[in-house]
Design an enzyme around this catalytic site. Structure first.
Site, PDB file in Angstrom:
ATOM      1  N   ARG A 131       3.114   6.898  -6.088  1.00 40.79           N
ATOM      2  CA  ARG A 131       3.617   6.819  -4.702  1.00 40.79           C
ATOM      3  C   ARG A 131       3.815   8.222  -4.107  1.00 40.79           C
ATOM      4  O   ARG A 131       4.799   8.492  -3.424  1.00 40.79           O
ATOM      5  CB  ARG A 131       4.944   6.050  -4.634  1.00 40.79           C
ATOM      6  CG  ARG A 131       4.865   4.597  -5.011  1.00 40.79           C
ATOM      7  CD  ARG A 131       4.001   3.808  -4.021  1.00 40.79           C
ATOM      8  NE  ARG A 131       4.070   2.376  -4.292  1.00 40.79           N
ATOM      9  CZ  ARG A 131       3.355   1.749  -5.209  1.00 40.79           C
ATOM     10  NH1 ARG A 131       2.491   2.429  -5.942  1.00 40.79           N
ATOM     11  NH2 ARG A 131       3.484   0.444  -5.394  1.00 40.79           N
ATOM     12  N   GLU A 189      11.867   5.034  -2.042  1.00 38.96           N
ATOM     13  CA  GLU A 189      10.410   5.124  -2.006  1.00 38.96           C
ATOM     14  C   GLU A 189       9.888   5.432  -0.594  1.00 38.96           C
ATOM     15  O   GLU A 189       9.017   6.284  -0.440  1.00 38.96           O
ATOM     16  CB  GLU A 189       9.817   3.824  -2.575  1.00 38.96           C
ATOM     17  CG  GLU A 189       8.366   3.918  -2.969  1.00 38.96           C
ATOM     18  CD  GLU A 189       7.465   3.570  -1.818  1.00 38.96           C
ATOM     19  OE1 GLU A 189       6.547   4.346  -1.537  1.00 38.96           O
ATOM     20  OE2 GLU A 189       7.692   2.526  -1.180  1.00 38.96           O
ATOM     21  N   SER A 245       8.892  -2.026  -1.259  1.00 32.75           N
ATOM     22  CA  SER A 245       9.832  -1.565  -2.288  1.00 32.75           C
ATOM     23  C   SER A 245      10.685  -0.445  -1.715  1.00 32.75           C
ATOM     24  O   SER A 245      10.155   0.527  -1.171  1.00 32.75           O
ATOM     25  CB  SER A 245       9.089  -1.002  -3.496  1.00 32.75           C
ATOM     26  OG  SER A 245       8.277  -1.978  -4.078  1.00 32.75           O
TER      27      SER A 245
HETATM   28  N1  EPU Z   1      12.471  -8.075 -11.363  1.00 36.89           N
HETATM   29  C1  EPU Z   1      13.664  -8.715 -11.538  1.00 36.89           C
HETATM   30  N2  EPU Z   1      14.420  -8.994 -10.440  1.00 36.89           N
HETATM   31  C2  EPU Z   1      14.034  -8.642  -9.193  1.00 36.89           C
HETATM   32  C3  EPU Z   1      12.815  -7.969  -9.012  1.00 36.89           C
HETATM   33  C4  EPU Z   1      12.029  -7.684 -10.118  1.00 36.89           C
HETATM   34  O1  EPU Z   1      14.047  -9.054 -12.643  1.00 36.89           O
HETATM   35  O2  EPU Z   1      14.765  -8.935  -8.258  1.00 36.89           O
HETATM   36  C5  EPU Z   1      11.613  -7.842 -12.525  1.00 36.89           C
HETATM   37  C6  EPU Z   1      10.397  -8.759 -12.425  1.00 36.89           C
HETATM   38  O3  EPU Z   1      10.629  -9.977 -13.029  1.00 36.89           O
HETATM   39  C7  EPU Z   1       9.327  -7.978 -13.119  1.00 36.89           C
HETATM   40  C8  EPU Z   1       9.737  -6.536 -12.929  1.00 36.89           C
HETATM   41  O4  EPU Z   1      11.087  -6.540 -12.486  1.00 36.89           O
HETATM   42  O5  EPU Z   1       9.326  -8.257 -14.487  1.00 36.89           O
HETATM   43  C9  EPU Z   1       8.852  -5.800 -11.973  1.00 36.89           C
HETATM   44  O6  EPU Z   1       8.884  -6.399 -10.711  1.00 36.89           O
HETATM   45  P1  EPU Z   1       7.564  -6.650  -9.856  1.00 36.89           P
HETATM   46  O7  EPU Z   1       6.519  -7.241 -10.657  1.00 36.89           O
HETATM   47  O8  EPU Z   1       7.988  -7.361  -8.612  1.00 36.89           O
HETATM   48  O9  EPU Z   1       6.995  -5.241  -9.468  1.00 36.89           O
HETATM   49  P2  EPU Z   1       7.754  -3.956  -9.060  1.00 36.89           P
HETATM   50  O10 EPU Z   1       7.750  -2.991 -10.176  1.00 36.89           O
HETATM   51  O11 EPU Z   1       9.074  -4.357  -8.531  1.00 36.89           O
HETATM   52  C10 EPU Z   1       5.749  -2.605  -8.074  1.00 36.89           C
HETATM   53  C11 EPU Z   1       5.492  -1.846  -6.808  1.00 36.89           C
HETATM   54  C12 EPU Z   1       5.068  -2.792  -5.698  1.00 36.89           C
HETATM   55  C13 EPU Z   1       3.833  -3.529  -6.147  1.00 36.89           C
HETATM   56  C14 EPU Z   1       4.160  -4.285  -7.447  1.00 36.89           C
HETATM   57  C15 EPU Z   1       2.927  -4.942  -8.012  1.00 36.89           C
HETATM   58  C16 EPU Z   1       6.922   0.107  -6.843  1.00 36.89           C
HETATM   59  C17 EPU Z   1       8.163   0.750  -6.342  1.00 36.89           C
HETATM   60  N3  EPU Z   1       6.697  -1.128  -6.415  1.00 36.89           N
HETATM   61  O12 EPU Z   1       6.867  -3.424  -7.825  1.00 36.89           O
HETATM   62  O13 EPU Z   1       4.745  -2.004  -4.568  1.00 36.89           O
HETATM   63  O14 EPU Z   1       3.396  -4.441  -5.153  1.00 36.89           O
HETATM   64  O15 EPU Z   1       4.623  -3.355  -8.437  1.00 36.89           O
HETATM   65  O16 EPU Z   1       2.088  -3.985  -8.572  1.00 36.89           O
HETATM   66  O17 EPU Z   1       6.178   0.725  -7.604  1.00 36.89           O
HETATM   67  C18 EPU Z   1       5.644  -1.056  -2.571  1.00 36.89           C
HETATM   68  O18 EPU Z   1       5.390   0.043  -3.034  1.00 36.89           O
HETATM   69  O19 EPU Z   1       6.180  -1.181  -1.438  1.00 36.89           O
HETATM   70  C19 EPU Z   1       5.372  -2.257  -3.360  1.00 36.89           C
HETATM   71  C20 EPU Z   1       5.697  -3.473  -2.927  1.00 36.89           C
END
Ligand code: EPU
Length: 345
Positions: A171, A341, A245
């Site tokens: 990012r 972010e 995010s």
């Molecule tokens: N989780 C929880 N509770 C929550 C949210 C997430 O337990 O309320 C757990 C989920 O179950 C999962 C883990 O945390 O096991 C990761 O969550 P998720 O798969 O939703 O992905 P993320 O790491 O939260 C990142 C990017 C997103 C991108 C997704 C998919 C960042 C900051 N965010 O989210 O990017 O779409 O992976 O690749 O790196 C963005 O940058 O705006 C964005 C949406």
């Protein structure tokens, strides 16, 4: 009159509420719509606006406005998309910085040029994609990037940057640092490699493979899967103001990760090649009990704790009060400082 030759139009004391997906109000000293590279150059030469500080705005999807903006806001509306070249190794596609990112993804797939399907439904415009090196479901922009064109906002000269010069990180890119507010991206070229290979490593895509029984999906199927996954847990900014995010996923040392696992065995973490680990910020925030909470007119999205939302009529200060409260509670419980972010202004 062509877009290139059209007069520059300045809007004084422009309200930016409709120019950011969070729907936060703020006044800009002036706003100018830029529809061509030539117009950008004329702006730089303009006696009144050339020397003024500038804020480059695409779709405003990664921005938190906490105050009025003492700068000329440059609204990038440079359009156009085309296939630049096809080689045995790749399709090279070019798009104007003002094109909608998701529409570009859908269009390339319709043309039969796969490769961007994992990046479906990311809000914002093409010009913003390199700035934060957008990424989702195992693919980052840098994996599909060829080069970009821009204009140096000090000299008015055209610039051409390759991937190394963009210094992409998680990012992150040179446009958030050395070139912030200094280079306006006008066109982006993407390299879509042949032969196409689906990227299905991400857990939620693996689940789709299992549930559908389709282990060899085509690119349009992956596109549909990604759209379904995102729609299920990310709010549509047209209905609920948000900037995706709100925090980056923090990277911690192996030792710190072991310590947290010792106390919270269910912490979601991904080991990185250098021995460090990336933790899921959404999980950390959720574990602190924030999911669905509201403070003032800002809140934490019910289905994804990593996304802060505008409950209606929020101002930037309310979003930041909530963000700081979340940072403090995550620090208090896990000793980890979450870093926002989006760009905070
Ligand atoms: N989780 C929880 N509770 C929550 C949210 C997430 O337990 O309320 C757990 C989920 O179950 C999962 C883990 O945390 O096991 C990761 O969550 P998720 O798969 O939703 O992905 P993320 O790491 O939260 C990142 C990017 C997103 C991108 C997704 C998919 C960042 C900051 N965010 O989210 O990017 O779409 O992976 O690749 O790196 C963005 O940058 O705006 C964005 C949406």
């Amino acid at each position: 009159m062509s877009a290139a030759r059209a007069e520059l139009q300045f809007e004084r004391r422009a309200n930016l509420r409709d120019c950011n997906t969070f729907g936060l109000p703020a006044l800009a000293s002036a706003l100018v719509h830029l529809r061509s590279e030539e117009q950008v150059k004329r702006l730089v030469d303009h006696p009144e606006f050339g020397p003024a500080p500038k804020l480059i705005l695409g779709g405003g999807s990664n921005l938190v406005l906490t105050r009025d903006v003492a700068a000329v806001v440059l609204k990038v509306e440079i359009m156009g998309r085309r296939l630049v070249a096809e080689t045995p190794e790749a399709w090279i596609v070019e798009a104007g910085a003002g094109e909608n990112w998701h529409e570009l993804v859908a269009w390339t797939l319709q043309q039969g040029w796969p490769g961007l399907e994992n990046l479906a439904l990311i809000p914002g415009l093409v010009g913003a994609a390199p700035v934060q090196n957008i990424g989702a479901y195992g693919v980052e922009l840098k994996d599909r990037f060829d080069s970009l064109d821009g204009v140096d906002l000090v000299t008015g000269r055209s610039v051409h940057l390759d991937a190394a010069q963009c210094a992409f990180g998680y990012r992150d890119s040179v446009f958030k640092h050395l070139l912030a507010g200094k280079t306006l991206i006008t066109r982006v070229r993407l390299r879509l490699p042949k032969p196409w290979m689906p990227v299905l490593g991400y857990l939620e895509l693996q689940r789709k493979v299992q549930d559908s029984g389709n282990a060899t999906p085509d690119a349009l199927t992956v596109f549909d899967w990604v759209c379904t996954i995102r729609r299920a847990k990310l709010p549509d900014p047209r209905h609920i103001g948000n900037a995706g995010s709100f925090f980056k996923n923090p990277v911690v040392s192996a030792e710190q990760c072991r310590d947290i696992i010792g106390r919270d065995p269910s912490v979601v973490h991904y080991p990185l090649p250098d021995g460090t680990a990336k933790l899921a910020a959404g999980w950390l925030i959720d574990a602190c009990g924030w999911k669905g909470k509201t403070v003032g007119r800002a809140g934490v999205y019910e289905r994804q704790a990593l996304v802060l939302v505008n409950r209606g009529g929020a101002i930037g200060a309310e979003v930041m009060t909530l963000a700081r409260a979340i940072q403090e509670s995550v620090y208090g419980r896990f000793g980890i400082r979450l870093e926002p972010e989006p760009v905070i202004l």
